[in-house]
Scaffold this motif. Structure first.
Motif, PDB file in Angstrom:
ATOM      1  N   CYS A 119      -5.231   4.211   4.059  1.00  0.00           N
ATOM      2  CA  CYS A 119      -4.671   4.337   2.523  1.00  0.00           C
ATOM      3  C   CYS A 119      -3.197   4.857   2.576  1.00  0.00           C
ATOM      4  N   ILE A 137      -3.175   6.014  -5.184  1.00  0.00           N
ATOM      5  CA  ILE A 137      -3.393   6.023  -3.790  1.00  0.00           C
ATOM      6  C   ILE A 137      -4.321   4.606  -3.590  1.00  0.00           C
ATOM      7  N   THR A 138      -3.861   3.944  -2.651  1.00  0.00           N
ATOM      8  CA  THR A 138      -4.259   2.470  -2.479  1.00  0.00           C
ATOM      9  C   THR A 138      -4.845   2.495  -1.094  1.00  0.00           C
ATOM     10  N   VAL A 139      -6.044   1.801  -0.929  1.00  0.00           N
ATOM     11  CA  VAL A 139      -6.592   1.332   0.337  1.00  0.00           C
ATOM     12  C   VAL A 139      -6.039   0.164   0.638  1.00  0.00           C
ATOM     13  N   ILE A 199     -12.372   8.758  -2.258  1.00  0.00           N
ATOM     14  CA  ILE A 199     -10.917   8.674  -2.390  1.00  0.00           C
ATOM     15  C   ILE A 199     -10.362   8.461  -3.756  1.00  0.00           C
TER      16      ILE A 199
END
Lengths: 345, 345
Positions: free
Chosen positions: A169, A309-311, A300
């Motif tokens: 992430c 917030i990015t996976v 998350i």
């Protein structure tokens, strides 16, 4: 200039390893020492309720800022923010700092006051209190900052805890600081290399001039035990992720179409500035890069205090970093971020 | 250049005060903080059994060393010794250090190895262990060191505890480092300004190149509760004693005929180098300057681990520093030690 093939070839990393080796003075008892060289910061056990986290950072004229380009308050703001980023990257709470300052006599008046005003603003925002320092007169401006943070014992998040299956992430947008820097240098060239102090109001410059450090997110991830490994994005994703993978002895795979890349204005895109390149290799975004075990993936958050917030990928067995494109084609990702010993300063 | 009349006029002290004022961010709760700006080092209460002491120090090319004059191992040795001196000055035990290093690419090979070898020797001798750092490529060599020491709670010795009636003491010889530096610069001039790396074997140069830090004496004075105030002799007795007197709000009187001044070889004395001037104003001896209540005077050792301890005067009511000559004539003593903002660097 040939690019290094492996993160182990990174000149700065090699130098740090060499310094550590040459200065190691054998197995001396140091019961308080929990973590030494090789991570974002060192960890000492202060007492049963608290670990103290230590990191030190240079901000140097000509490398980290230019006197003819950067507003003095941004020099002060960034210097402290950059140092505090290492505390955020461990999931610790900033507490104190020491400031060493070398400046030419001619800068010890108004310029210094403006620089200190920027640093004070960062100190307030980050919760850092000045406790010591050193000053000297020198032909160039050199700022050295040591920060001290706090964490619950054993809760500080290191970069060596990523395991196969973990999700990768990032917080915030990637490449915003590099875009701001590119704009700044372009303005400088347009001014014929003459002094052209950047406007503090240009929102595209802000991620470079006044980086926001996600201290609260780091603390959240540590307190909730969400992240298995973490570090800050200081030198660029392609370089920093390689370091995290190497420390954890795993392979990292990212998906290029998932990168939360900065939007490049059309006028700049026409000049060849590519969002993906900035996102992969642009440094100084100071977002957090962290891994989360798959079993905790549902916890998350999609955003934290307004920042996405990015996976962007997952951890696998193996070594190194690879990137999958939109068609599923996978290639090794070259570490092409910032390395002070490979670029001319 | 006019000399300052009062230690308060000292440019470096004024700058430090200004930085402290501009960066102070109000009465934020900081229960661990025992002592902040203004002494040799900061004190944080780590736990019920230990205070941790923090100090940071620059060693800069052209100010603290010259690449064409100083052997690289002496650059490394001195950089760490100078930083550790602030720990000794609090009566604390050195434990850890962080190293930030900026160097040109061309110095990152053999020169760096030799520099690190000197630093390692100092680390061993001083009991300091490297726990973190930062490196970057830069046109000049800049070393920033943060040291962390330990002391029993409340036992670290500050510079503000001197009281009327206390005796003023110094450890070691005064002026040895300044004599070594004068010799070094003279050799450089004799070589026509060309590179003339000093010989490490010349015993007159050793106090300058490889200063011995009286860590054990500092610890002894703290553990025995002998000293009421203490600091290190880094900028020269006339300047450092003025700082101690100012912090303690007292007057200091020294007796010039009691100064343990370095012996100046006749050849140098003929060139006008005076032992008393070196002893009063020569910096970087890194001995300890401390005061002892008269009631404990009998417990002051005459020497400690081979280094003399000399009572050079006494603390009185009032302000400032005065000197009595061999005839008992008393005159105010001008602070004429090292001040980076008054000399050209």
């Amino acid at each position: 200039m040939p690019r290094p093939k492996e993160p182990t070839d990174f000149a700065e990393d090699a130098l740090i390893a060499r310094i550590g080796k040459r200065l190691s003075i054998g197995p001396r008892a140091a019961p308080a020492l929990r973590l030494g060289l090789g991570d974002d910061a060192a960890i000492l056990r202060a007492n049963a309720a608290e670990d103290w986290i230590f990191s030190t950072d240079f901000s140097l004229e000509g490398v980290h800022f230019r006197l003819d380009t950067h507003p003095p308050d941004a020099v002060g703001y960034r210097a402290l923010a950059r140092a505090a980023s290492d505390l955020a990257a461990m999931g610790s709470e900033p507490a104190f700092f020491l400031l060493s300052l070398a400046i030419p006599r001619a800068r010890a008046g108004r310029w210094l006051d403006a620089m200190l005003a920027g640093m004070r603003r960062a100190a307030r925002r980050l919760g850092l209190r000045l406790v010591g320092g050193d000053t000297t007169c020198w032909p160039q401006v050199a700022i050295s900052i040591t920060v001290i943070g706090r964490a619950a014992p054993g809760r500080a998040i290191r970069r060596d805890g990523a395991r196969p299956g973990d999700l990768i992430c990032v917080s915030g947008r990637l490449g915003g600081a590099a875009l701001g820097l590119a704009l700044l240098l372009q303005k400088r060239r347009a001014a014929g290399g003459k002094a052209a102090i950047a406007s503090r109001r240009n929102s595209l410059l802000r991620p470079h001039l006044y980086p926001q450090i996600p201290v609260a997110l780091g603390l959240h991830l540590a307190r909730q035990r969400l992240a298995s490994a973490m570090m800050d994005l200081s030198d660029g994703l392609s370089t920093d992720l390689a370091r995290l993978a190497k420390a954890s002895r795993v392979k990292a795979r990212i998906h290029l179409d998932r990168l939360p890349a900065v939007r490049v204005p059309p006028a700049l895109a026409r000049r060849g500035i590519r969002a993906e390149t900035l996102a992969l290799n642009g440094g100084e975004d100071y977002g957090l890069l962290f891994t989360v075990p798959a079993a905790r993936a549902s916890r998350i958050p999609r955003a934290f205090r307004g920042s996405p917030i990015t996976v962007i990928g997952e951890i696998r067995e193996g070594r190194g970093v690879e990137a999958a494109d939109a068609h599923g084609r996978i290639r090794p990702l070259t570490s092409a971020g910032w390395d002070p010993f490979r670029r001319s300063s």
